[in-house]
Design a protein around this motif. Structure first.
Motif, short mmCIF file in Angstrom:
data_model
loop_
_atom_site.label_atom_id
_atom_site.label_comp_id
_atom_site.label_asym_id
_atom_site.label_seq_id
_atom_site.Cartn_x
_atom_site.Cartn_y
_atom_site.Cartn_z
N GLN A 251 0.79 -1.23 0.00
CA GLN A 251 0.00 0.00 0.00
C GLN A 251 0.82 1.28 0.00
OE1 GLN A 251 -3.52 -0.51 -0.03
NE2 GLN A 251 -2.63 -2.54 -0.41
N ILE A 252 2.06 1.24 0.49
CA ILE A 252 2.83 2.45 0.71
C ILE A 252 4.25 2.27 0.19
CG2 ILE A 252 3.68 4.09 2.45
CD1 ILE A 252 1.57 2.99 4.39
N ALA A 253 4.74 3.31 -0.48
CA ALA A 253 6.16 3.38 -0.84
C ALA A 253 6.74 4.58 -0.11
CB ALA A 253 6.31 3.55 -2.35
N VAL A 254 7.85 4.37 0.60
CA VAL A 254 8.47 5.43 1.39
C VAL A 254 9.82 5.80 0.78
CG1 VAL A 254 9.36 6.07 3.67
CG2 VAL A 254 7.33 4.60 3.50
N ASP A 255 10.04 7.11 0.64
CA ASP A 255 11.31 7.62 0.14
C ASP A 255 11.76 8.73 1.07
OD1 ASP A 255 13.52 8.49 -1.23
OD2 ASP A 255 12.43 9.35 -2.92
N GLY A 256 12.60 8.38 2.05
CA GLY A 256 13.07 9.38 3.01
C GLY A 256 11.93 10.03 3.75
N PRO A 257 11.84 11.37 3.70
CA PRO A 257 10.79 12.08 4.43
C PRO A 257 9.47 12.16 3.68
CG PRO A 257 12.25 13.67 3.44
CD PRO A 257 12.82 12.31 3.10
N PHE A 258 9.35 11.40 2.58
CA PHE A 258 8.14 11.44 1.76
C PHE A 258 7.62 10.03 1.53
CE2 PHE A 258 11.06 14.83 0.21
CZ PHE A 258 10.44 15.88 0.89
N PHE A 259 6.36 9.94 1.12
CA PHE A 259 5.79 8.63 0.80
C PHE A 259 4.71 8.82 -0.25
CE2 PHE A 259 2.63 10.14 3.77
CZ PHE A 259 1.44 9.51 3.43
N ALA A 260 4.29 7.70 -0.83
CA ALA A 260 3.19 7.73 -1.80
C ALA A 260 2.35 6.49 -1.62
CB ALA A 260 3.72 7.81 -3.23
N LEU A 261 1.08 6.63 -1.93
CA LEU A 261 0.17 5.50 -1.98
C LEU A 261 0.12 4.99 -3.42
CD1 LEU A 261 -2.58 7.06 0.33
CD2 LEU A 261 -0.74 5.49 0.97
#
Length: 297
Positions: free
Chosen positions: A249-259
């Motif tokens: 459900q979630i992709a995390v890239d450092g201080p950011f994320f996306a659904l």
């Protein structure tokens, strides 16, 4: 009190991953401080969209095994947060993910959206009377952003609080208990706008697009915020790790994320709440920095 810690926090969420996005710092902080942190998740999230191509077969329109997979993701996320008490409302699979508002899945016979509120609340009453939390966290009446399961989770949580305190209601579910404080998940508008400004200023991120403040649930004017939880970097790291555990459900890239929409959002390191029932532990106009402020154990 069956050996439970003096401070007891109960969170009610619609799907696996909602808890980590909304309350990961809060849960990690209180668990580390020795409070009893309990999570009740209302569905398995069977209708979620799957991000990793290699797991696309899990989706509801293919193998329909996403719910069982997300049980494992939730367990991994809770391990990252140090939370040992996580349950599904009525047991795993009792209520099914209803899909987005207006979708045909809303009318599935097992959809949470279609459930009788009092019947569903009864399962939560039993948890409340067992754990006797002083503080309960859930969504606002719109569920933060209008998802039917989030709206229903709000209705069920608020109704369960009422029923749990009623001396005449279902004594077979335990001794009546009154929850001292109820909070709704919130994000102040200024924080959201600053977060997206920081995201845009960061330049390239690994996501193809950038979201907007409208993509964030529970955004309200700053003056509506009554509590702010700021924690150590270790708890922020735990939140990010818990979000990564929800890999479908979630992709995390450092201080950011996306659904699944691949639109970047800021990962908030502070978490915010609005007290809607109970007495604040600070003078009017000030923000609490402890959800248990003013609570009598």
């Amino acid at each position: 009190m069956n050996g439970l810690p003096a401070r007891r926090l109960l969170l009610v969420h619609a799907h696996p991953d909602d808890e980590s996005i909304n309350n990961g710092v809060t849960m990690a902080k209180y668990a580390a401080e020795g409070a009893h942190v309990a999570l009740v998740t209302c569905t398995l999230g069977e209708e979620g969209e799957v991000i990793p191509p290699g797991l696309a077969h899990l989706a509801a329109d293919r193998d329909d095994t996403l719910g069982a997979h997300r049980v494992g993701e939730l367990a991994a996320a809770m391990a990252e947060l140090g939370v040992h008490d996580h349950r599904f409302l009525g047991g795993p699979g009792r209520f099914r993910d209803s899909g987005m508002m207006g979708a045909p899945q809303n009318h599935h016979p097992e959809a949470f959206w279609s459930a009788d509120v009092d019947e569903a609340a009864g399962y939560l009453v039993e948890v409340i009377r067992e754990l006797r939390p002083q503080v309960l966290v859930t969504y606002d009446p719109d569920g933060g952003y209008g998802h039917p399961d989030h709206i229903q989770a709000h209705r069920v949580a608020m109704r369960a609080v009422e029923l749990a305190a009623e001396t005449a209601f279902r004594r077979d579910l335990g001794t009546p208990h009154r929850v001292g404080k109820i909070y709704w998940n919130r994000v102040p508008r200024s924080v959201v706008e600053e977060g997206f400004a920081r995201l845009r200023a960061a330049g390239e991120v690994s996501f193809p697009g950038v979201g907007s403040p409208e993509d964030v649930p529970g955004v309200v004017a700053d003056e509506r915020i009554t509590a702010e939880i700021d924690a150590k970097d270790t708890f922020v790291a735990a939140k990010a790790a818990a979000m990564r555990a929800h890999a479908t459900q979630i992709a995390v890239d450092g201080p950011f994320f996306a659904l699944s929409n691949d639109l970047a959002q800021p990962l908030f390191t502070r978490e915010y709440y609005e007290l809607v029932a109970g007495r604040a532990g600070v003078p009017a106009g000030e923000r609490e920095h402890d959800l248990f402020a003013g609570v009598q154990s």
